[in-house]
Design a protein around this motif. Sequence first.
Motif, mmCIF file in Angstrom:
data_model
loop_
_atom_site.group_PDB
_atom_site.id
_atom_site.type_symbol
_atom_site.label_atom_id
_atom_site.label_comp_id
_atom_site.label_asym_id
_atom_site.label_seq_id
_atom_site.Cartn_x
_atom_site.Cartn_y
_atom_site.Cartn_z
ATOM 1 N N ILE A 19 55.292 93.556 28.258
ATOM 2 C CA ILE A 19 55.509 92.409 29.144
ATOM 3 C C ILE A 19 56.625 92.706 30.149
ATOM 4 O O ILE A 19 56.498 92.455 31.339
ATOM 5 C CB ILE A 19 55.876 91.175 28.294
ATOM 6 C CG1 ILE A 19 54.658 90.714 27.512
ATOM 7 C CG2 ILE A 19 56.458 90.061 29.156
ATOM 8 C CD1 ILE A 19 54.966 89.665 26.465
ATOM 9 N N SER A 20 57.717 93.259 29.635
ATOM 10 C CA SER A 20 58.916 93.433 30.453
ATOM 11 C C SER A 20 58.738 94.508 31.511
ATOM 12 O O SER A 20 59.196 94.361 32.647
ATOM 13 C CB SER A 20 60.096 93.821 29.559
ATOM 14 O OG SER A 20 60.271 92.853 28.553
ATOM 15 N N LEU B 149 62.627 101.956 28.438
ATOM 16 C CA LEU B 149 63.699 101.472 29.318
ATOM 17 C C LEU B 149 63.290 100.129 29.917
ATOM 18 O O LEU B 149 62.258 100.019 30.580
ATOM 19 C CB LEU B 149 63.972 102.494 30.418
ATOM 20 C CG LEU B 149 65.109 102.153 31.389
ATOM 21 C CD1 LEU B 149 66.414 101.872 30.657
ATOM 22 C CD2 LEU B 149 65.292 103.272 32.406
ATOM 23 N N MET B 150 64.121 99.127 29.677
ATOM 24 C CA MET B 150 63.796 97.782 30.139
ATOM 25 C C MET B 150 64.310 97.593 31.574
ATOM 26 O O MET B 150 65.162 98.349 32.047
ATOM 27 C CB MET B 150 64.417 96.757 29.195
ATOM 28 C CG MET B 150 63.885 96.881 27.762
ATOM 29 S SD MET B 150 62.201 96.245 27.558
ATOM 30 C CE MET B 150 62.600 94.535 27.135
ATOM 31 N N PRO B 151 63.798 96.549 32.257
ATOM 32 C CA PRO B 151 64.174 96.352 33.662
ATOM 33 C C PRO B 151 65.674 96.172 33.888
ATOM 34 O O PRO B 151 66.182 96.490 34.962
ATOM 35 C CB PRO B 151 63.424 95.063 34.046
ATOM 36 C CG PRO B 151 62.273 95.011 33.099
ATOM 37 C CD PRO B 151 62.768 95.598 31.822
ATOM 38 N N ASP B 152 66.398 95.685 32.904
ATOM 39 C CA ASP B 152 67.835 95.467 33.089
ATOM 40 C C ASP B 152 68.652 96.719 32.756
ATOM 41 O O ASP B 152 69.873 96.650 32.683
ATOM 42 C CB ASP B 152 68.316 94.281 32.236
ATOM 43 C CG ASP B 152 68.099 94.519 30.756
ATOM 44 O OD1 ASP B 152 67.496 95.567 30.395
ATOM 45 O OD2 ASP B 152 68.516 93.680 29.939
ATOM 46 N N SER C 287 72.318 100.705 35.472
ATOM 47 C CA SER C 287 70.903 100.672 35.829
ATOM 48 C C SER C 287 70.017 101.468 34.879
ATOM 49 O O SER C 287 68.796 101.358 34.928
ATOM 50 C CB SER C 287 70.720 101.212 37.242
ATOM 51 O OG SER C 287 71.103 102.588 37.244
ATOM 52 N N GLY C 288 70.619 102.296 34.019
ATOM 53 C CA GLY C 288 69.733 103.101 33.176
ATOM 54 C C GLY C 288 70.463 103.942 32.151
ATOM 55 O O GLY C 288 71.485 103.525 31.603
ATOM 56 N N ILE C 289 69.926 105.137 31.968
ATOM 57 C CA ILE C 289 70.343 105.998 30.874
ATOM 58 C C ILE C 289 71.178 107.156 31.405
ATOM 59 O O ILE C 289 70.826 107.763 32.419
ATOM 60 C CB ILE C 289 69.083 106.561 30.166
ATOM 61 C CG1 ILE C 289 68.250 105.400 29.583
ATOM 62 C CG2 ILE C 289 69.439 107.586 29.098
ATOM 63 C CD1 ILE C 289 66.862 105.801 29.163
ATOM 64 N N ALA C 290 72.270 107.464 30.722
ATOM 65 C CA ALA C 290 73.048 108.649 31.073
ATOM 66 C C ALA C 290 72.647 109.795 30.149
ATOM 67 O O ALA C 290 72.366 109.584 28.969
ATOM 68 C CB ALA C 290 74.532 108.360 30.929
#
Lengths: 477, 477
Positions: free
Chosen positions: A273-274, A220-223, A421-424
Amino acid sequence: MAEQEKEAALPSKENFSEWYNDILQKGEIMDVRYPVKGLYVWYPFGFNLRRNVYDLIRQLLDENHQETMFPLLIPENEFMKEAEHIKGFEDEVYWVTHGGMSPLDVKLALRPTSETAIYPMYKLWVRSHADLPLRLYQIVNTFRYETKHTRPLIRLREITSFKEAHTVHATWDDAAAQVDEAIRLYTEFYRKLAIPVLASKRPDWDKFPGADYTIATDALMPDGRTLQVGTAHHLGDNFAKTFDIQYEDAEGEQVYAHQTCYGISERSVAALISIHGDDKGLMMPPEVAPVQVAIIPIIFKKAEDVLQACEKVKEELEAAGIRVKLDASDNRPGAKYYKWEMKGVPVRLELGPRDLKKNAAMLVRRDTGEKQQVPLDNIKEEVLSLFSAIQDNLYKTAEQGLEKRIIKCESVPEIKKNLASGIAKVFWCGDKECGLKLEDEVGAGILGIPSSEDKCQGKCVVCDGDADTMVYVARTY
Amino acid sequence: MAEQEKEAALPSKENFSEWYNDILQKGEIMDVRYPVKGLYVWYPFGFNLRRNVYDLIRQLLDENHQETMFPLLIPENEFMKEAEHIKGFEDEVYWVTHGGMSPLDVKLALRPTSETAIYPMYKLWVRSHADLPLRLYQIVNTFRYETKHTRPLIRLREITSFKEAHTVHATWDDAAAQVDEAIRLYTEFYRKLAIPVLASKRPDWDKFPGADYTIATDALMPDGRTLQVGTAHHLGDNFAKTFDIQYEDAEGEQVYAHQTCYGISERSVAALISIHGDDKGLMMPPEVAPVQVAIIPIIFKKAEDVLQACEKVKEELEAAGIRVKLDASDNRPGAKYYKWEMKGVPVRLELGPRDLKKNAAMLVRRDTGEKQQVPLDNIKEEVLSLFSAIQDNLYKTAEQGLEKRIIKCESVPEIKKNLASGIAKVFWCGDKECGLKLEDEVGAGILGIPSSEDKCQGKCVVCDGDADTMVYVARTY
């Protein structure tokens, strides 16, 4: 190289896309100025990180795989053999048509992946059940003519560091077990990069072209978007039939083999990195940091003493296999802090006359900023124990960040809200039509069924029919 | 894999070409059956050797070079910038003309070498004298559309393992010193492979396209031909002017930089195999052997004791970083000897009940066949000391073989006679016309002026004019 360029501050990580592009340059990971779209240059510092990351994966695979290397160029006739496979790749393949001034008799594809380069050889290599399982891998460049927006380390026209494993087994079940083993290995690999990943079985329309099924790992990336950072494919005997890979079983019968393949690319570096970086720059897990300790001498008058002590600490740490940089440049300490923070060095060691008087040094953590004075006599142990604390903390932080951004949702509007913001996580009946409709309505993708999850009962978020599993839904890279 | 294929004996090494092709397959170095001319597949065993060989060169370079990686694909306009350079390569370049179904706007070359990929970036990276010297290298695949007879590891269409270094310096003299340093590094590298090499300055018509001059290292192959196994090029400021690589000197003036590049390929592996191997198979210098010790249990009745002892020896040797294979298969000892000799394992360790009773093992050298019984209590030291003796002996043997095949010659017929077995050393006035005439008459090439040789006086073997240097003449690969 061109120090002046690097003095400007990073954009805040809240503007992730901007921050990402900037840190690749300021952290000296990739130079994006190469004059072809989708091709980038590894800075030496970035490549050093890449070496450490790939050494890790080699270490893991070498336990029961062997490394090898197959040609980049695949003749058109071999490439065209597997119908599903070619359908999946034909729009993305680069073709070599000329050698020198002359057109080639047979066009050559730049491998987008190597099934069609490797399996004609497997046909020759696999003879008997005693040859199985066969587990090989290679780390090579592969090519995709991407028409979408390209992005360094993430969406490339030359994937410079594709680790692809290709295994051959006697039975379908053996191959299935290998797919699970691959996902276990990948999870362990990412654990060493302090990255928690989600493993899930991709829906059928999103599997590898030519495979029975695909299990993927996502970070999961920051965005809030997910990045597919590893895939493992059960190929059944589909390719074995196309490329005639048969073995003689214990009864002397010729039987088609079963195969798997699984891959990881420099997206592993992109995720690292992210996920760990911050507004000050990179933040490296000690295990793969090109520089693990930056020693900064704090010099006033008695410079010689301090420099000698720094030199001695450096030698002692290096003797323990620690990667150390002693920054004895003329820059002010503040400029040095800035530089090594940007480069993500896990531990900064400051040593000045007052420390020396106490036979001590100051250790500063990159992840928390915490400082502690430690005795020089014990410096190696102190540093190693900090490494382990930092590694744990990076993972824990990332894991908490992941967990709190996976939200169970029961309606399309709820999904849409949380996808920002994330994953459902939602119930889905498994029907393709419902799946595609869901993807369309929420403007995101079904990652798939979590690999390690108990069955549970619910109602499909689309058709309200019975569902016995939840799936991840996410905006994906 | 397909054991039965490997039981037939090798052809004698006297028939070098046949022996070479055969040993690549039987020794499991390269598989030549890939369905495109000039492209080959590394067997896992061969790739393991390749890894060890390239780890060595990395080790040597890492002292003051940094590893990096540039794209494979070079846009036509960059590739075409340096006139001499393109003239030297245009007949050999593979061109990518299509991405998916569409023709590309700009054709892309598969790098035959990377000057034109790297130097546009060097233009951006080099700003001031403080950035110099800049010493980078990469290990990548490169491509040449060879129209000559191709040969695995030697003349390839895909060079899979091209190590190319590219350095930038303030002055012409600094670059010249770097060329010397490169040749020193290469000589040291080949010393570790137990291969003596000859360094010589190539005649002007044989230098790298775009260079001021080229110094090359050559190894002498069993058939008397030389194999160019390393080159170092002084590029002057030729490429700097083409790609506008300038730096600001201490006085604030913009000055063109001076450059070098130097390369080594998998020909290093070809030389190693060819020079050390014998009629029984490969013979590996311990430093790079994928398997350094093969343990063969000699089993009659009390198998358990013996196997346990073998296992213990294996662990002890592995703890010392030695690469060990315990062959506990059901094959007879003779078949095992045959197999591990073919694979070139430097030391065979036999351990049977009688040895065990004496708390000893038998060590057998691959190079000389000598056997000696050694105490188990001291096994690690005994093995390590054998490694060093074998390494020295391989080098000494190769060096003697080289020295006795370099013959000073004073006439064209004498040269022709000696070229059958090796290298002729002759006086040459330095005149190009004489040089080309000599090459034509003897049907061989002038390698060049030996790098480390005193001046001496004589008469040119062609024109009888004054000559103050001798040159090597050889049939080359």
